[in-house]
Design an enzyme around this catalytic site. Structure first.
Site, PDB file in Angstrom:
ATOM      1  N   GLU A 265     -19.188  24.948   4.226  1.00  0.00           N
ATOM      2  CA  GLU A 265     -17.767  24.940   5.093  1.00  0.00           C
ATOM      3  C   GLU A 265     -16.960  23.994   4.792  1.00  0.00           C
ATOM      4  O   GLU A 265     -16.682  23.243   5.557  1.00  0.00           O
ATOM      5  CB  GLU A 265     -18.612  24.886   6.370  1.00  0.00           C
ATOM      6  CG  GLU A 265     -19.562  25.991   6.691  1.00  0.00           C
ATOM      7  CD  GLU A 265     -20.101  25.336   8.151  1.00  0.00           C
ATOM      8  OE1 GLU A 265     -19.764  24.596   8.750  1.00  0.00           O
ATOM      9  OE2 GLU A 265     -21.241  26.254   8.387  1.00  0.00           O
ATOM     10  N   CYS A 334       5.356   7.099  25.888  1.00  0.00           N
ATOM     11  CA  CYS A 334       5.327   5.942  26.737  1.00  0.00           C
ATOM     12  C   CYS A 334       3.901   5.409  26.622  1.00  0.00           C
ATOM     13  O   CYS A 334       3.174   5.037  27.583  1.00  0.00           O
ATOM     14  CB  CYS A 334       6.024   6.110  28.063  1.00  0.00           C
ATOM     15  SG  CYS A 334       5.953   4.680  29.212  1.00  0.00           S
TER      16      CYS A 334
END
EC number: 4.1.1.20
Length: 410
Positions: A265, A334
């Site tokens: 995968e 911020c």
């Protein structure tokens, strides 16, 4: 055969600038020719295996469809990924669902899908998940996820092979498998050891996969053994790419005695270097500590440096011929975590320059958020000379759209 990695320097700077002018920034650019080339290289090296794409790396509809059309089946770790894959045009019988602590709604969706598509395989990593599946009437194709007790990869947060969250304890699998055969059609074992595996990690990776292969031989009578993905790409410009032929030879050696199909995968390996994030410089601030370069992308656009302390190469597309200066590149949020690099030599950035951040095709746009009420970036796919918008940029209106719908606002 294409080079084993697309470096940030290989991107066409003029094209990136033109796309940024046309579509704004921050902007993801996905090279679908590169995605196809990566899949071709991987599937050729692992020509003895069943290759699926781990959709969690990038669930973008266009990306999933490109890989499906190239020949990859799709492995999904959540019901939403199943839904997105089907919306991308993937046939349900070409999906595999690998549940990790699945919410009730996820199991409901997966079992409903199975009732219409009995070819669907559901993977479970806890005995309680088996009980929950049986309670929903599921008695179909089942794989058991194994925790091999060994993890590999670029960061402890992705070394899933030794994290108790993932998979059945190794010593319990044989007994659980024997009991599961009376309730389900047990067709496979699954394990995912970690992520970002490069050539230097192959010895540890081999030890983990060998434990899974040994266990599979003891369990016996399996259709497949899914060894997960985890194969990595170099994020630093001086880092060597994975020797994919050596990786394939290692997997071939480990699984030589298995009387079952080997499944893999890959996720990151197929899409990481196919993505670049372009961002515009808006602020330059000289301080006693560093030269601060403010850009319009932030951890809401691409969180990997903040989440994993990941290195992503940064290129000054506009002023690449300038003298490098140590720069700290950060976004508009911020928090001190909102940085892409600290004190890194970059050709001297100036206001309005376009910077490109490399290897963002995996776990980039998928992890984007609206923190600080930042609209998420747009995305453009390039294929040869063609370009198309595959994800529009969010607007301020999108930030409140679900709340507006809930309150009935027009």
């Amino acid at each position: 055969m294409t080079p084993p990695v697309k470096r940030l320097a290989d991107w066409d700077g003029d094209r990136l600038e033109r796309l940024a002018e046309a579509h704004g920034t921050p902007l993801y650019v996905m090279d679908h020719d590169r995605i196809r080339a990566n899949y071709a290289r991987f599937s050729e090296a692992f020509d003895f295996a069943h290759v699926m794409y781990a959709a969690k790396a990038n669930t973008g509809r266009a990306v999933v469809r490109t890989l499906y059309d190239a020949g990859a089946d799709i492995e999904c770790a959540a019901a939403g990924e199943l839904y997105r894959a089907i919306e991308a045009g993937v046939a349900p019988e070409d999906l595999q669902y690998t549940a990790v602590n699945p919410p009730a709604g996820d199991l409901d969706y997966a079992v409903d899908l199975w009732e219409d598509t009995p070819e669907l395989t559901i993977t479970a990593g806890a005995e309680m998940t088996l009980d929950r599946l049986e309670a929903r009437g599921f008695d179909g194709r089942l794989a058991l996820r194994v925790n091999p007790g060994i993890g590999t990869g670029h960061h402890e947060k992705v070394a899933t092979g030794k994290d108790a969250k993932f998979g059945l304890p190794y010593e319990e699998v044989e007994a659980v498998a024997e009991a599961a055969r009376e309730r389900f059609d047990l067709v496979g074992l699954h394990a995912h050891v970690g992520s970002g595996v490069l050539s230097g990690d192959l010895d540890d990776h081999e030890r983990a996969l060998q434990r899974v292969a040994d266990l599979a031989e003891r369990v016996g009578d399996l259709e497949f053994v899914d060894l997960g993905g985890g194969f990595g790409v170099p994020y630093r410009p001086d880092e060597e790419p994975l020797d994919i032929e050596a990786a394939a030879e290692m997997v071939r050696r480990v699984t030589a005695d298995l009387d079952a199909t080997v499944a893999l995968e890959p996720g990151r390996y197929l899409v990481a270097d196919a993505g670049a994030l372009v961002t515009r410089v808006n602020t330059i601030k000289e301080t006693p500590e560093t030269r601060v370069v403010g850009v319009d992308a932030g951890l809401t656009s691409m969180i990997r440096p903040a989440m994993f302390d990941s290195y992503h190469h940064i290129r000054n597309v506009t002023g690449g011929d300038r003298e490098p200066v140590e720069s700290s590149v950060g976004g508009p949020l911020c928090t001190s975590a909102d940085v892409f690099c600290t004190d890194r030599p970059i050709p001297r950035p100036e206001a309005d320059d376009l910077l490109a951040i490399g290897n963002v095709g995996a776990y980039g746009i998928n992890l984007a958020s609206q923190f600080h009420s930042q609209p998420r970036p747009g995305e453009v796919a390039i294929e040869g000379d063609n370009e198309r918008v595959t994800r529009r940029r969010e607007t301020f209106e999108d930030l409140t759209r679900l709340e507006d719908e809930a309150s009935g606002a027009e």
